[in-house]
Write a protein that holds these residues in place. Structure first.
Motif, mmCIF file in Angstrom:
data_model
loop_
_atom_site.group_PDB
_atom_site.id
_atom_site.type_symbol
_atom_site.label_atom_id
_atom_site.label_comp_id
_atom_site.label_asym_id
_atom_site.label_seq_id
_atom_site.Cartn_x
_atom_site.Cartn_y
_atom_site.Cartn_z
ATOM 1 N N PRO A 1 24.406 56.864 -4.223
ATOM 2 C CA PRO A 1 24.609 55.983 -3.068
ATOM 3 C C PRO A 1 24.299 56.682 -1.737
ATOM 4 N N THR A 2 23.113 56.422 -1.217
ATOM 5 C CA THR A 2 22.653 57.093 0.009
ATOM 6 C C THR A 2 23.525 56.744 1.217
ATOM 7 N N CYS A 3 24.160 55.571 1.156
ATOM 8 C CA CYS A 3 24.994 55.126 2.285
ATOM 9 C C CYS A 3 26.063 56.161 2.631
ATOM 10 N N PRO B 1 30.457 52.534 -2.393
ATOM 11 C CA PRO B 1 30.396 51.572 -3.502
ATOM 12 C C PRO B 1 31.750 51.439 -4.200
ATOM 13 N N CYS C 1 21.633 52.640 3.826
ATOM 14 C CA CYS C 1 21.725 51.759 2.644
ATOM 15 C C CYS C 1 20.323 51.512 2.084
ATOM 16 N N ILE C 2 20.231 51.494 0.776
ATOM 17 C CA ILE C 2 18.953 51.352 0.076
ATOM 18 C C ILE C 2 18.196 50.072 0.478
ATOM 19 N N TYR C 3 18.939 49.055 0.922
ATOM 20 C CA TYR C 3 18.317 47.782 1.318
ATOM 21 C C TYR C 3 17.285 47.969 2.428
ATOM 22 N N CYS D 1 24.503 51.741 -6.402
ATOM 23 C CA CYS D 1 23.436 52.712 -6.681
ATOM 24 C C CYS D 1 23.959 53.967 -7.388
ATOM 25 N N ILE E 1 28.685 47.014 5.352
ATOM 26 C CA ILE E 1 29.747 47.946 4.953
ATOM 27 C C ILE E 1 30.948 47.861 5.921
ATOM 28 N N VAL F 1 23.779 46.205 3.297
ATOM 29 C CA VAL F 1 25.100 45.658 2.949
ATOM 30 C C VAL F 1 26.007 45.831 4.179
ATOM 31 N N CYS G 1 25.910 44.588 -2.956
ATOM 32 C CA CYS G 1 25.808 46.037 -3.197
ATOM 33 C C CYS G 1 25.443 46.275 -4.660
ATOM 34 N N ILE G 2 24.379 47.034 -4.880
ATOM 35 C CA ILE G 2 23.901 47.204 -6.260
ATOM 36 C C ILE G 2 24.527 48.422 -6.953
HETATM 37 FE FE1 SF4 Z 1 25.640 49.677 -2.060
HETATM 38 FE FE2 SF4 Z 1 23.725 50.082 -0.142
HETATM 39 FE FE3 SF4 Z 1 25.436 52.043 -0.796
HETATM 40 FE FE4 SF4 Z 1 23.545 51.282 -2.571
HETATM 41 S S1 SF4 Z 1 23.199 52.252 -0.580
HETATM 42 S S2 SF4 Z 1 25.717 51.742 -3.003
HETATM 43 S S3 SF4 Z 1 23.469 49.078 -2.118
HETATM 44 S S4 SF4 Z 1 25.964 50.047 0.132
#
Ligand code: SF4
Ligand code: FAD
Length: 491
Positions: free
Chosen positions: A74-76, A87, A129-131, A71, A141, A139, A68-69
């Motif tokens: 955090p779009t998640c 996060p 998630c941004i990935y 972010c 989660i 990630v 997890c970066i």
């Molecule tokens: Fe972490 Fe993914 Fe959420 Fe970014 S979008 S904070 S990488 S879990």
């Protein structure tokens, strides 16, 4: 629920978070492969009721958390119906402070060990998630949520959320599924005198009578309920509100607010010829016998279950998947899913369908039952099915299944489980004639407040949605608590 990005920014700005971020670059983090959840081997687990997923080890959880970066936006979180600080809890895992991680989870989610196991993360937080934008697996989660809450439970140091001073206002919660439990937890935190009334002899709703032990061990549900008891929630079982006691009688006892969370536990059948033959169960009865009444341990437990050799389960949702995997575990040689659309349209969680296949479940898609045949003693012995093809889009946005003429054929079966969905529990609406309901039997509420047509009655979960998910039921409980508090405190 809107995400409070200002609060999240403050949380992210803490020095230790900043240092942790700098300890590994985003590129290095994104090059780590997603950690695979350890599982019991399919051909061994399909003969027992032990949990399929074994949980991440500390080392695996820290490695996954380091993907997890953290972010800045955090779009998640926007994918989570209860807005968990994702996060925030994940970075505590990376830091190695698992208890603190569980504490962050519990700020917004009263049942994290449950959600970490049964939530459809792949269509909620993980899909945001941004990935995904980097074309990499998101990630994990859900797996991390499960890890943090399991670590807390196994440590024996379960934190009990703080409650406000008692205000002596009595609130009744009807039904102890995830929606009722969440509502009860929120109201007791605010100082209310909360009583949960449950019709069954165990608390937890679908979490105990529907979802099997191999996906959600009941011990975990009991632990989460234990926390609510310690917070001061009063639980009363074997009471059917609307039958053994009415809302009017509860008012006389001093209750001022009511939350109806009685779920959607009414079985649906297909109404096709032969459906009354012996050996044809509703998924509710089948799963309740096995999970709640422990029929898989018969005769150690009193409830029996017919253990078929050729079992057909109708439907493509979680209920059907749970039923068919249960049948396999009870010894079925052939355990089949019969579903009228294609696998792509199946509403079951992807992980559950994947596990089912690994365990040897046959998927007979684009197939629909049209009639059952019995033996001279009235037991089902075969079923006639018809092949289907997909036509135009229907109201649900999925392609409509269309029968193919002349494609009928028979399958030998000795047990059939009808898992095509359920309808709202009718007891509360029937016992309160003034309560506004839809033509499907769901309770009508203002979706911003969950208040019903009767001001002191709020409702949420499956009795409003007609069958959804654990986390949506919990989200309703939170909204209802906030607005019942406003209503009862006159704010
Ligand atoms: Fe972490 Fe993914 Fe959420 Fe970014 S979008 S904070 S990488 S879990
Ligand atoms: P419920 O969990 O149905 O609880 C309602 C409770 O109210 C019950 O205990 C009932 O006995 C009680 N009750 C009813 N009437 C009365 C009354 N008059 N007086 C007192 N008590 C009453 N969702 C997911 O997110 N992930 C999954 O993997 C998943 N798997 C599922 C598997 C199965 C087999 C089923 C059936 C559902 C599954 N779901 C899953 C859906 C999810 O479980 C439900 O959406 C959720 O439980 C709804 O919560 P609820 O609190 O509204 O109702």
């Amino acid at each position: 629920m809107p995400v409070n990005y200002e609060e999240l920014k403050k949380d992210r700005a803490q020095e230790w978070r900043d240092q942790l971020r700098k300890s590994k670059g985003a590129k290095e983090r994104s090059n780590i492969d997603r950690v695979k959840m350890p599982e019991n081997p399919p051909l061994k687990r399909n003969r027992n009721f032990f949990e399929v997923n074994k949980g991440l080890s500390e080392k695996q959880a820290i490695l996954e958390a380091s993907r997890c970066i953290d972010c800045p936006t955090p779009t998640c979180i926007s994918g989570c119906p209860v807005n968990i600080n994702i996060p925030g809890f994940i970075k505590y895992i990376e830091k190695g402070d698992f208890l603190k991680s569980a504490e962050v989870l519990k700020q917004t989610n009263a049942l994290p060990a449950i959600c970490g196991r049964v939530c459809p993360q792949e269509t909620q937080c993980e899909i945001k998630c941004i990935y995904n934008k980097m074309k990499k697996p998101p990630v994990a989660i859900g797996h991390l949520e499960r890890f943090a809450s399991d670590s807390e439970r196994n440590s024996g140091n379960i934190s009990i959320p703080k409650t406000a001073k008692k205000n002596n206002i009595k609130v009744a919660v009807i039904g102890s599924g995830p929606s009722g439990l969440t509502m009860a937890g929120e109201m007791v935190k605010l100082g209310y005198d909360v009583t949960v009334f449950e019709a069954l002899h165990e608390y937890g709703g679908v979490l105990v009578y529907g979802i099997p032990e191999f996906r959600l061990p009941k011990e975990i549900v009991r632990t989460e309920i234990g926390v609510l008891e310690k917070m001061g929630v009063d639980f009363r079982k074997n009471i059917i509100v609307g039958k053994t006691i009415t809302i009017e009688e509860l008012k006389v006892e001093g209750y001022k607010g009511f939350y109806v969370s009685s779920g959607a536990g009414l079985p649906k059948f297909m109404n096709i010829p032969g459906e009354n033959l012996i050996g044809i169960y509703s998924s509710n009865e089948y799963l309740t016998r096995v999970n709640l009444m422990k029929a898989f341990k018969f005769p150690e437990y009193d409830t029996p279950i017919v253990r078929g050799k050729h079992v057909a389960v109708l439907g493509g949702g979680n209920t059907a998947m749970d039923s068919v995997r249960t049948a396999k575990r009870l010894g079925a040689e052939r355990a089949m899913i019969i579903y009228r659309r294609s696998e792509k349209e199946m509403p079951a969680r992807i992980e559950e369908a994947h596990h089912a296949k690994e365990e040897g479940i046959e998927f007979m898609t684009l197939t629909n039952p049209i009639e059952y045949f019995g033996d001279s003693e009235g037991w089902v012995k075969s079923m006639r099915v018809q092949k289907m093809k997909l036509g135009e889009l229907d109201d649900s946005g999925r392609r409509r299944p269309v029968p193919i003429a002349g494609s009928e054929y028979d399958i030998d079966v000795d047990i059939v489980v009808v898992g095509i969905g359920t309808a709202p529990n009718p007891i509360i609406p029937q016992s309160i004639p003034e309560l506004e309901v839809t033509r499907w039997g769901t309770v009508v509420v203002d979706e911003n407040t969950m208040q019903s047509s009767i001001p002191e009655i709020f409702a949420g979960g499956d009795i409003v949605r007609g069958g959804a998910t654990v986390i949506l039921a919990m989200g309703d409980g939170k909204i209802a608590a906030e607005h019942m508090h406003e209503y009862l405190s006159g704010k």
